[in-house]
Design an enzyme around this catalytic site. Structure first.
Site, PDB file in Angstrom:
ATOM      1  N   SER A 113       0.834  -1.213   0.000  1.00 53.28           N
ATOM      2  CA  SER A 113       0.000   0.000   0.000  1.00 53.28           C
ATOM      3  C   SER A 113       0.868   1.262   0.000  1.00 53.28           C
ATOM      4  CB  SER A 113      -1.014  -0.002   1.141  1.00 53.28           C
ATOM      5  OG  SER A 113      -0.431  -0.411   2.331  1.00 53.28           O
ATOM      6  N   HIS A 129       8.808  -2.471   3.167  1.00 54.42           N
ATOM      7  CA  HIS A 129       8.459  -2.732   4.556  1.00 54.42           C
ATOM      8  C   HIS A 129       8.000  -4.176   4.698  1.00 54.42           C
ATOM      9  CE1 HIS A 129       4.768  -1.419   2.524  1.00 54.42           C
ATOM     10  NE2 HIS A 129       4.086  -2.165   3.394  1.00 54.42           N
TER      11      HIS A 129
HETATM   12  C1  DD3 Z   1      -1.970   4.561   6.151  1.00 52.85           C
HETATM   13  C2  DD3 Z   1      -0.519   2.777   5.256  1.00 52.85           C
HETATM   14  C3  DD3 Z   1      -0.570   4.039   6.088  1.00 52.85           C
HETATM   15  C4  DD3 Z   1      -4.589   5.451   6.208  1.00 52.85           C
HETATM   16  C5  DD3 Z   1      -4.074   4.769   7.244  1.00 52.85           C
HETATM   17  C6  DD3 Z   1      -2.772   4.299   7.240  1.00 52.85           C
HETATM   18  N1  DD3 Z   1       1.789   2.449  10.973  1.00 52.85           N
HETATM   19  C7  DD3 Z   1       0.391   4.625   8.254  1.00 52.85           C
HETATM   20  C8  DD3 Z   1       0.892   6.886   8.890  1.00 52.85           C
HETATM   21  C9  DD3 Z   1       1.542   6.464  10.038  1.00 52.85           C
HETATM   22  C10 DD3 Z   1       1.040   4.141   9.458  1.00 52.85           C
HETATM   23  C11 DD3 Z   1       1.166   2.777   9.835  1.00 52.85           C
HETATM   24  C12 DD3 Z   1      -2.487   5.270   5.091  1.00 52.85           C
HETATM   25  C13 DD3 Z   1       0.324   5.980   8.012  1.00 52.85           C
HETATM   26 CL1  DD3 Z   1      -5.031   4.441   8.602  1.00 52.85          CL
HETATM   27  C14 DD3 Z   1      -3.797   5.731   5.114  1.00 52.85           C
HETATM   28  O1  DD3 Z   1      -0.120   3.684   7.382  1.00 52.85           O
HETATM   29  C15 DD3 Z   1       1.616   5.094  10.331  1.00 52.85           C
HETATM   30  N2  DD3 Z   1       2.244   4.702  11.463  1.00 52.85           N
HETATM   31  N3  DD3 Z   1       0.652   1.774   9.108  1.00 52.85           N
HETATM   32  C16 DD3 Z   1       2.316   3.402  11.758  1.00 52.85           C
HETATM   33  N4  DD3 Z   1       2.922   3.033  12.912  1.00 52.85           N
END
Ligand code: DD3
Length: 322
Positions: free
Chosen positions: A257, A262
């Site tokens: 995504s 990662h």
């Molecule tokens: C994301 C993939 C991205 C919505 C959402 C999540 N883990 C993140 C920012 C900080 C994080 C993740 C995109 C975005 Cl809910 C759109 O994921 C993040 N911090 N997956 C952590 N620890």
């Protein structure tokens, strides 16, 4: 309506950092301006709802938001508190030795995990809309002639990843770091995990190296990096959370995504999203494949699903590939 409070560690950061888009976008102070636009998706099974909403930012301007609500799992230690604290019980029905109730627990035991994307782009909103999906069989040549040019034409921001790597966000959540610029990484809990119980354990390893977009870029020269992620990740998770490596699922997504390499670590007993055969690639398999053929992931046809509305699917259709 509900006030949103940044955690202490987060507040501390924000004062010194200023520039939005680096340390994080401005957050709305509350959900009180919340205006539901549409329900994008909901799942009775997962106890989740995804909404497109309008929220006011600090300047009072109304902007798009995605709001995700999720009922959280029970944990064994909290459960006696709910039942012994004389909670409000409303009888639903009773028949012989069987009866059902609605139980209203105290606020601290009835938390709902809330994820907010604000301001949200059309892409964010689109991502959570329910859609038909189609399988793509992407050959190495398809990747180079269709997928890669498409990815390069897009501006996928991985600013949030760089914020973590540079300790400008979530620094207090880092579980482990190998600081080596080529073969090092940061391990921390994924957003999706509230860290209240290990049943749904979910951590991610983010590589320090910024030039690997996905599985497709991996070759045998990356084996030291991948071996570090696997062995250090497993041993740190064993020490920190008591989850043995035999109960950990360690894998990459293709397509991912976000295009910064990662690795996902999830509890084996947890049916985590994105573990289907058309998306997940076990890290141990990846390591072995690269040992057999250094160019394995440039050569192989990789199969994955794309949503009906994804522009990449359109590109494959235009090329007559599906
Ligand atoms: C994301 C993939 C991205 C919505 C959402 C999540 N883990 C993140 C920012 C900080 C994080 C993740 C995109 C975005 Cl809910 C759109 O994921 C993040 N911090 N997956 C952590 N620890």
């Amino acid at each position: 309506m509900a006030e949103l409070h940044a955690p202490e560690s987060c507040k501390r950061k924000r004062e010194s950092d200023g520039a939005p888009g680096e340390g994080g976008e401005a957050q709305p102070a509350s959900l009180s301006s919340f205006k539901l636009q549409t329900v994008l998706r909901e799942s009775a099974r997962d106890k989740t709802i995804f909404m497109h909403a309008k929220l006011k930012d600090k300047e009072g301007d109304e902007k798009d938001a995605v709001v995700i609500l999720e009922k959280t799992p029970f944990h064994a230690d909290g459960i006696s508190d709910i039942l012994s604290d004389d909670p409000k019980l409303k009888l639903q029905m009773s028949n012989d030795v069987y009866s059902t109730y609605s139980l209203y627990p105290p606020p601290q035991l009835s938390e709902i995990k809330t994820t907010l994307i604000f301001p949200a782009t059309e892409k964010h909103i689109q991502k959570y809309r329910r859609q038909e999906v189609h399988l793509i069989h992407e050959s190495g040549e398809d990747y180079r002639s269709i997928t890669l040019p498409f990815l390069e034409s897009q501006s996928f921001s991985v600013q949030w990843v760089y914020n973590i790597l540079e300790k400008r966000a979530e620094a207090d959540r880092i579980v482990h770091e190998n600081p080596d610029p080529a073969n090092g990484f940061i391990l921390l809990p994924d957003f999706k995990w509230d860290q209240k119980q290990v049943d749904d354990l979910y951590l991610i390893a983010l590589c320090h190296i910024r030039t690997i977009k996905s599985l497709r870029d991996l070759s045998s020269e990356h084996l030291p990096l991948l071996n570090n992620i696997l062995s250090e990740g497993q041993s740190v998770i064993q020490k920190q959370y008591g989850v043995n490596k035999s109960q950990l699922r360690v894998y990459l997504h293709y397509q991912p995504s976000y295009y910064h390499l990662h690795v996902h670590f999830t509890a084996l007993g947890y049916d985590a999203p994105g573990t289907s055969v058309e998306r997940a690639h076990l890290l141990s398999d990846v390591i072995q494949n690269l040992g057999l053929d250094p160019q394995y992931y440039q050569r192989r046809t990789l199969t994955y699903a794309l949503r009906e509305d994804e522009p990449l699917l359109q590109k494959f259709r235009e090329a007559g590939k599906c």
